[in-house]
Design a protein around this motif. Structure first.
Motif, PDB file in Angstrom:
ATOM      1  N   MET A  49       0.855  -1.168   0.000  1.00 49.29           N
ATOM      2  CA  MET A  49       0.000   0.000   0.000  1.00 49.29           C
ATOM      3  C   MET A  49       0.899   1.227   0.000  1.00 49.29           C
ATOM      4  N   ASP A  50       0.646   2.154  -0.899  1.00 50.41           N
ATOM      5  CA  ASP A  50       1.457   3.376  -0.945  1.00 50.41           C
ATOM      6  C   ASP A  50       0.974   4.365   0.114  1.00 50.41           C
ATOM      7  N   GLN A  51       1.704   5.453   0.274  1.00 46.41           N
ATOM      8  CA  GLN A  51       1.398   6.426   1.324  1.00 46.41           C
ATOM      9  C   GLN A  51       0.036   7.071   1.138  1.00 46.41           C
ATOM     10  N   GLU A  52      -0.330   7.351  -0.092  1.00 44.01           N
ATOM     11  CA  GLU A  52      -1.619   7.988  -0.364  1.00 44.01           C
ATOM     12  C   GLU A  52      -2.766   7.070   0.042  1.00 44.01           C
ATOM     13  N   GLU A  53      -2.653   5.810  -0.335  1.00 46.25           N
ATOM     14  CA  GLU A  53      -3.694   4.845   0.022  1.00 46.25           C
ATOM     15  C   GLU A  53      -3.745   4.639   1.538  1.00 46.25           C
ATOM     16  N   GLU A  54      -2.571   4.618   2.179  1.00 43.93           N
ATOM     17  CA  GLU A  54      -2.519   4.468   3.632  1.00 43.93           C
ATOM     18  C   GLU A  54      -3.222   5.635   4.326  1.00 43.93           C
ATOM     19  N   LYS A  55      -3.021   6.843   3.806  1.00 41.16           N
ATOM     20  CA  LYS A  55      -3.690   8.018   4.376  1.00 41.16           C
ATOM     21  C   LYS A  55      -5.206   7.898   4.241  1.00 41.16           C
ATOM     22  N   LYS A  56      -5.661   7.428   3.078  1.00 42.45           N
ATOM     23  CA  LYS A  56      -7.095   7.277   2.848  1.00 42.45           C
ATOM     24  C   LYS A  56      -7.700   6.231   3.784  1.00 42.45           C
ATOM     25  N   PHE A  71      -4.875  -2.222   7.245  1.00 39.90           N
ATOM     26  CA  PHE A  71      -3.928  -1.338   7.903  1.00 39.90           C
ATOM     27  C   PHE A  71      -2.887  -2.142   8.678  1.00 39.90           C
ATOM     28  N   LEU A  72      -3.329  -3.138   9.448  1.00 36.18           N
ATOM     29  CA  LEU A  72      -2.400  -3.954  10.235  1.00 36.18           C
ATOM     30  C   LEU A  72      -1.453  -4.758   9.347  1.00 36.18           C
ATOM     31  N   ALA A  73      -1.966  -5.300   8.258  1.00 36.00           N
ATOM     32  CA  ALA A  73      -1.116  -6.059   7.337  1.00 36.00           C
ATOM     33  C   ALA A  73      -0.022  -5.160   6.768  1.00 36.00           C
ATOM     34  N   ASN A  74      -0.382  -3.950   6.394  1.00 32.41           N
ATOM     35  CA  ASN A  74       0.593  -2.994   5.864  1.00 32.41           C
ATOM     36  C   ASN A  74       1.618  -2.609   6.935  1.00 32.41           C
ATOM     37  N   PHE A  75       1.149  -2.369   8.153  1.00 32.66           N
ATOM     38  CA  PHE A  75       2.044  -2.013   9.255  1.00 32.66           C
ATOM     39  C   PHE A  75       3.032  -3.137   9.525  1.00 32.66           C
ATOM     40  N   ARG A  76       2.531  -4.349   9.593  1.00 31.93           N
ATOM     41  CA  ARG A  76       3.399  -5.504   9.874  1.00 31.93           C
ATOM     42  C   ARG A  76       4.429  -5.712   8.764  1.00 31.93           C
ATOM     43  N   ALA A  77       4.013  -5.542   7.517  1.00 34.90           N
ATOM     44  CA  ALA A  77       4.939  -5.697   6.394  1.00 34.90           C
ATOM     45  C   ALA A  77       6.050  -4.652   6.462  1.00 34.90           C
ATOM     46  N   GLY A  78       5.694  -3.418   6.771  1.00 35.29           N
ATOM     47  CA  GLY A  78       6.691  -2.357   6.895  1.00 35.29           C
ATOM     48  C   GLY A  78       7.637  -2.591   8.054  1.00 35.29           C
ATOM     49  N   PHE A  79       7.092  -3.065   9.169  1.00 42.29           N
ATOM     50  CA  PHE A  79       7.905  -3.340  10.352  1.00 42.29           C
ATOM     51  C   PHE A  79       8.870  -4.493  10.069  1.00 42.29           C
TER      52      PHE A  79
END
Length: 82
Positions: free
Chosen positions: A1-8, A40-48
């Motif tokens: 997920m890119d930053q724009e999508e994450e913000k949305k 959101f959690l999946a994206n957070f975990r992937a980034g972490f």
């Protein structure tokens, strides 16, 4: 997920949260909230995970003490040559 999508996604989660506090959510909105939260959690975990895999740990004596698991991930990505 890119930053724009994450913000949305974050904005929509917050919007649904406030609506839930004020008047409650419909079953459809509750389901949407759950799905957005999972995303959101999946994206957070992937980034972490990415951040941990890219970390090199050096002890106070200057010796590298990075875990073997992290070293394997770094080699696979071409970040290590050892």
């Amino acid at each position: 997920m890119d930053q724009e999508e994450e913000k949305k996604v974050t904005a929509r989660i917050n919007e649904l949260y406030h609506k839930k506090q004020e008047q409650g959510l419909t079953p459809e909105e509750e389901e949407e909230r759950k799905e957005l939260h999972k995303k959101f959690l999946a994206n957070f975990r992937a980034g972490f995970k990415q951040q941990l895999e890219d970390t090199v740990i050096i002890d106070k004596n200057g010796k590298e003490v990075t875990s073997e698991r992290a070293k394997r991930a770094q080699r696979k990505k071409g970040l290590r040559k050892d």
